[in-house]
Design an enzyme around this catalytic site. Sequence first.
Site, PDB file in Angstrom:
ATOM      1  CG  HIS A  50       0.771  10.764   5.884  1.00  8.46           C
ATOM      2  ND1 HIS A  50      -0.008   9.733   6.059  1.00  8.46           N
ATOM      3  CD2 HIS A  50       0.704  11.630   6.211  1.00  8.46           C
ATOM      4  CE1 HIS A  50      -0.737  10.892   5.072  1.00  8.46           C
ATOM      5  NE2 HIS A  50      -0.556  11.624   5.339  1.00  8.46           N
ATOM      6  CB  THR A  88      -5.653   8.769   4.888  1.00  6.44           C
ATOM      7  OG1 THR A  88      -4.200   7.831   4.962  1.00  6.44           O
ATOM      8  CG2 THR A  88      -5.529  10.001   5.464  1.00  6.44           C
ATOM      9  CB  THR A  89      -4.043   3.035   5.161  1.00  8.60           C
ATOM     10  OG1 THR A  89      -4.015   2.872   6.686  1.00  8.60           O
ATOM     11  CG2 THR A  89      -3.754   4.258   4.501  1.00  8.60           C
ATOM     12  CG  HIS A 149       3.074   5.548   5.548  1.00 11.41           C
ATOM     13  ND1 HIS A 149       3.073   5.886   7.354  1.00 11.41           N
ATOM     14  CD2 HIS A 149       2.178   6.362   4.981  1.00 11.41           C
ATOM     15  CE1 HIS A 149       1.267   6.176   7.226  1.00 11.41           C
ATOM     16  NE2 HIS A 149       0.737   7.122   5.799  1.00 11.41           N
ATOM     17  CG  HIS A 154      -1.694  -1.403   0.952  1.00 11.94           C
ATOM     18  ND1 HIS A 154      -2.657  -1.814   0.415  1.00 11.94           N
ATOM     19  CD2 HIS A 154      -1.823  -1.228   2.483  1.00 11.94           C
ATOM     20  CE1 HIS A 154      -3.013  -2.743   0.620  1.00 11.94           C
ATOM     21  NE2 HIS A 154      -2.601  -3.422   2.098  1.00 11.94           N
ATOM     22  CG  HIS A 167       0.191   8.694   0.675  1.00 12.13           C
ATOM     23  ND1 HIS A 167      -0.509   7.357   0.726  1.00 12.13           N
ATOM     24  CD2 HIS A 167       0.167   8.987   2.069  1.00 12.13           C
ATOM     25  CE1 HIS A 167      -1.420   6.642   2.725  1.00 12.13           C
ATOM     26  NE2 HIS A 167      -0.113   8.105   3.743  1.00 12.13           N
TER      27      HIS A 167
END
Length: 325
Positions: A146, A228-229, A121, A94, A123
């Site tokens: 993040h 957000t996941t 991590h 992800h 995005h």
Amino acid sequence: MLKHLSEPAMVRSAALLMVLVLCADSQDYCYDKTDCDPYAWGDSFPSCHPLLELHHSPINLDHHMVRNNSLGPLHLEGFDAIQTGHWTLENDGHSVLLQVGSGMAVSGGGLPGVYHVIQLHFHWGGLATNGSEHTVDGRRYPMEMHLVSMKSIHPNVSAALDDPTGLAVLGFFIDVVYADNVYFGLISQKLSSVAYRGQMTKVKPFPLLSLLPKHNMSQYYRYSGSLTTPPCSQAVVWTLYEVPIYISWSQLAQFTSQIFSTEEDAEQVTPLQNNFRHVHPTFSRTVSASRDAGLLRGTAGRPLGSAPVVHLLQIIVLGSFTFKL
């Protein structure tokens, strides 16, 4: 209890739990298929249903925010030091996550406690799309990073997720220029070792503050929201920094072109792109600007991203980048 940074074993255990909770089962959610993309997450994870007045993330930052002069710089303990041991970079299908172990903490700046840093991590978008999760006046940055921390009073992540302020996430927009970011390169140069889901590699620790916009750390926006996941728990105090991290076009392309959401031996490998959740309404929430942050004034100002993303396509076509796929 995670009372002191001198308890590395407990913090490492918390880090493992954090990974398990934040990443969930890679078979249960995705970003690119209608049966498991962000709009379908609620089918498997009830907390991901964006019901009326629920405090979901990400959101759009706009001119409705208010000034809060009590929001000064955060205290970033251990961010200017080189931590012992090694960090671990992982492709979980992800995102790309950097597990930083124990040794760093976040406090002050209006945060309701001390938070131990667990991981960071990313995005991102695709070759022709920007991919930050939060938007500014409706526009996306190319990437978003993040930095995830857990409140020290909690014995584990499950307890933290039951606390509306159990997690603190520092969000950094990532914009592009033509020069490499040396410290970001310590991560991006390792991406070839984690190209496929499940792959991990070691990263030599470096002062994390060197990666951040350290001269502008008092300029940020604050609101209460969610992961957000999946499981989308409403347990996050968000701090979004106004000034982005700058990387090069080639460093951005390493994410958009060289990372896959599938295993190496999969029958058909799938690029990991556009791994961001859609924007949610703020409803009755207050979005605050720190005392040094600029208040947004509608759509004034330059477009996000230092150049059109189509220019990245032109560079790739012209062969300026050499990819090892």
